[in-house]
Design a protein around this motif. Structure first.
Motif, PDB file in Angstrom:
ATOM      1  N   GLY A 120     -43.262 -10.808 -64.330  1.00  0.00           N
ATOM      2  CA  GLY A 120     -42.192 -10.147 -64.635  1.00  0.00           C
ATOM      3  C   GLY A 120     -40.997 -10.420 -63.819  1.00  0.00           C
ATOM      4  O   GLY A 120     -41.139 -11.218 -62.973  1.00  0.00           O
ATOM      5  N   PRO A 121     -39.729  -9.955 -64.072  1.00  0.00           N
ATOM      6  CA  PRO A 121     -38.580 -10.169 -63.506  1.00  0.00           C
ATOM      7  C   PRO A 121     -38.553  -9.650 -61.836  1.00  0.00           C
ATOM      8  O   PRO A 121     -37.566  -9.119 -61.628  1.00  0.00           O
ATOM      9  CB  PRO A 121     -37.280  -9.676 -64.292  1.00  0.00           C
ATOM     10  CG  PRO A 121     -37.893  -8.455 -64.936  1.00  0.00           C
ATOM     11  CD  PRO A 121     -39.427  -8.842 -65.108  1.00  0.00           C
ATOM     12  N   LEU A 122     -39.698  -9.965 -61.117  1.00  0.00           N
ATOM     13  CA  LEU A 122     -39.470  -9.315 -59.589  1.00  0.00           C
ATOM     14  C   LEU A 122     -39.938 -10.387 -58.748  1.00  0.00           C
ATOM     15  O   LEU A 122     -40.957 -10.837 -58.944  1.00  0.00           O
ATOM     16  CB  LEU A 122     -40.466  -8.172 -59.572  1.00  0.00           C
ATOM     17  CG  LEU A 122     -40.604  -7.644 -58.261  1.00  0.00           C
ATOM     18  CD1 LEU A 122     -39.192  -6.865 -57.933  1.00  0.00           C
ATOM     19  CD2 LEU A 122     -41.763  -6.580 -57.976  1.00  0.00           C
ATOM     20  N   THR A 123     -38.943 -10.731 -57.906  1.00  0.00           N
ATOM     21  CA  THR A 123     -39.339 -11.855 -56.841  1.00  0.00           C
ATOM     22  C   THR A 123     -39.463 -10.987 -55.695  1.00  0.00           C
ATOM     23  O   THR A 123     -39.030  -9.887 -55.070  1.00  0.00           O
ATOM     24  CB  THR A 123     -37.896 -12.588 -56.518  1.00  0.00           C
ATOM     25  OG1 THR A 123     -37.800 -13.397 -57.575  1.00  0.00           O
ATOM     26  CG2 THR A 123     -38.295 -13.515 -55.540  1.00  0.00           C
ATOM     27  N   ILE A 124     -40.594 -11.255 -54.889  1.00  0.00           N
ATOM     28  CA  ILE A 124     -41.132 -10.792 -53.541  1.00  0.00           C
ATOM     29  C   ILE A 124     -40.768 -11.624 -52.338  1.00  0.00           C
ATOM     30  O   ILE A 124     -41.446 -12.801 -52.486  1.00  0.00           O
ATOM     31  CB  ILE A 124     -42.496 -10.181 -53.654  1.00  0.00           C
ATOM     32  CG1 ILE A 124     -42.488  -9.071 -55.013  1.00  0.00           C
ATOM     33  CG2 ILE A 124     -42.966  -9.442 -52.287  1.00  0.00           C
ATOM     34  CD1 ILE A 124     -44.036  -8.689 -55.110  1.00  0.00           C
ATOM     35  N   ILE A 125     -40.412 -11.266 -51.194  1.00  0.00           N
ATOM     36  CA  ILE A 125     -40.238 -11.941 -50.186  1.00  0.00           C
ATOM     37  C   ILE A 125     -41.563 -11.771 -49.347  1.00  0.00           C
ATOM     38  O   ILE A 125     -41.927 -10.520 -49.058  1.00  0.00           O
ATOM     39  CB  ILE A 125     -39.051 -11.487 -49.373  1.00  0.00           C
ATOM     40  CG1 ILE A 125     -37.806 -11.652 -50.243  1.00  0.00           C
ATOM     41  CG2 ILE A 125     -38.912 -12.408 -48.081  1.00  0.00           C
ATOM     42  CD1 ILE A 125     -37.464 -12.972 -50.362  1.00  0.00           C
ATOM     43  N   PHE A 126     -42.222 -12.805 -48.685  1.00  0.00           N
ATOM     44  CA  PHE A 126     -43.450 -12.769 -47.983  1.00  0.00           C
ATOM     45  C   PHE A 126     -43.185 -13.618 -46.856  1.00  0.00           C
ATOM     46  O   PHE A 126     -42.207 -14.304 -46.855  1.00  0.00           O
ATOM     47  CB  PHE A 126     -44.547 -13.448 -48.752  1.00  0.00           C
ATOM     48  CG  PHE A 126     -44.950 -12.750 -49.871  1.00  0.00           C
ATOM     49  CD1 PHE A 126     -45.860 -11.655 -50.095  1.00  0.00           C
ATOM     50  CD2 PHE A 126     -44.525 -13.078 -51.087  1.00  0.00           C
ATOM     51  CE1 PHE A 126     -46.452 -10.994 -51.002  1.00  0.00           C
ATOM     52  CE2 PHE A 126     -44.843 -12.521 -52.225  1.00  0.00           C
ATOM     53  CZ  PHE A 126     -45.633 -11.305 -52.533  1.00  0.00           C
TER      54      PHE A 126
END
Length: 352
Positions: A100-106
């Motif tokens: 889906g349209p969610l980018t996560i910073i790791f």
């Protein structure tokens, strides 16, 4: 460079077997740059493990090299090879919103990704797109794909393959046409390396959506303060801008029409970005409704296409309605403020 163009029906079965998918993936494995659709906008993809490939993205877009790229993956196994750890809050968001349209910073793993992809940061932005063509190409390529929006840097993002062709034909190896995108604005970006998740870029997944899953989230101060340095890919430089100067209009319908009339009296060709509810009331050379005020998701879906339509109409100034800072309206207003270079006109500030 000759840019190849493939059309693939996103609804067909067994996409991976299609020769267009195989050809596009082969180019990606060979460190070439290929545009493909996602559920948000079209992405400009290249092998995220290759410095050579990442450099080609920056060159094709004319993008500053200190602006990091989002890495697209097809499954969690790819993620685990790229990041140092997966915090609990990130796990919850992945379960709720990926694909889906969610980018996560790791926090990134050392010596895996190309340095140009992360622009020298210790973190990496990752998402799993919810589009069958994007997932098929990534799986077939067998590598994580770095992919910013497939437009020339600073211009409106592409929501159709024709937009990519207009901007990048002759500059990239191929364009995979899978029809119009769905969400219409880029993914939400959230930093999960902090104790409280920080929203760095608003998008289709709203603050309310995330808080229903993980509890408290906060917005990056840079979203409201242009002097703050933003931390998200795609937010540092001028972005989404149409050719003509654009102004965000905060006032009554009658006052906005007066501003239009004044510009027309100066001989300017005026564009008005409005809604289906308000469009009948405005008189300008080009009046374009961008969805309905009752459904801000429809405004997000049409926004970039409308900005490009103003370019095609050669308007000399654009006035735009504004929208509530709530739900997906936060993403819409973020993009409009960037497109207008934070130029506002307010009725309450006008001279009597």
């Amino acid at each position: 460079m000759i840019t190849k163009y493939w059309h693939v029906d996103k609804d067909v079965d067994d996409l991976k077997s299609y020769p267009q998918i195989k050809e596009a993936a082969a180019l990606l494995k060979n460190n070439e740059v290929v545009a493909f659709p996602t559920e948000t906008v079209y992405g400009l993809g290249a092998n995220a493990l290759s410095e050579e490939a990442a450099a080609k993205i920056y060159e094709a877009k004319g993008r500053p090299s200190d602006n990091p790229l989002i890495v697209h993956i097809a499954d969690q196994a790819q993620l685990e090879k790229l990041v140092a750890d997966i915090p609990l809050q990130a796990q919850k968001m992945m379960q709720a919103f990926w694909p889906g349209p969610l980018t996560i910073i790791f926090q990134k793993k050392d010596h895996v990704l190309a340095d140009k992809v992360t622009a020298g940061l210790e973190t990496v932005a990752v998402r799993m797109p919810n589009h069958p063509l994007a997932l098929a190409v990534i799986r077939e390529a067998g590598v994580p794909i770095a992919a910013p929006s497939a437009n020339r840097s600073g211009k409106p993002s592409p929501t159709a393959a024709k937009h990519v062709w207009q901007d990048l034909e002759g500059r990239i190896a191929g364009v995979l046409d899978g029809g119009e995108t769905g969400v219409g604005v880029e993914s939400t970006v959230v930093d999960c390396t902090a104790e409280v998740p920080v929203i760095l870029r608003p998008g289709g997944i709203t603050k309310e959506d995330m808080e229903a899953v993980v509890g408290k989230t906060v917005f990056d101060p840079a979203l409201k303060n242009a002097s703050e340095r933003p931390k998200s890919p795609g937010m540092k430089y001028k972005h989404y801008a149409p050719n003509a100067p654009m102004y965000l209009m905060d006032g009554s319908r009658q006052w906005i029409q007066a501003q239009i009339d004044a510009a027309r009296a100066q001989g300017k060709k005026v564009g008005m970005l409005t809604t289906t509810e308000e469009a009948p009331f405005y008189r300008a050379e080009v009046v374009i409704p961008c969805g309905s005020r009752k459904n801000l998701a429809s405004v997000a879906h049409s926004l970039y296409d409308v900005l490009r339509t103003f370019n095609e109409a050669d308007v000399e100034v654009i006035f735009s309605e504004t929208f509530p800072y709530e739900g997906v309206g936060v993403a819409v207003m973020n993009r409009l403020e960037k497109a207008a270079a934070h130029r506002w006109r307010k009725e309450e500030e006008a001279s009597p």
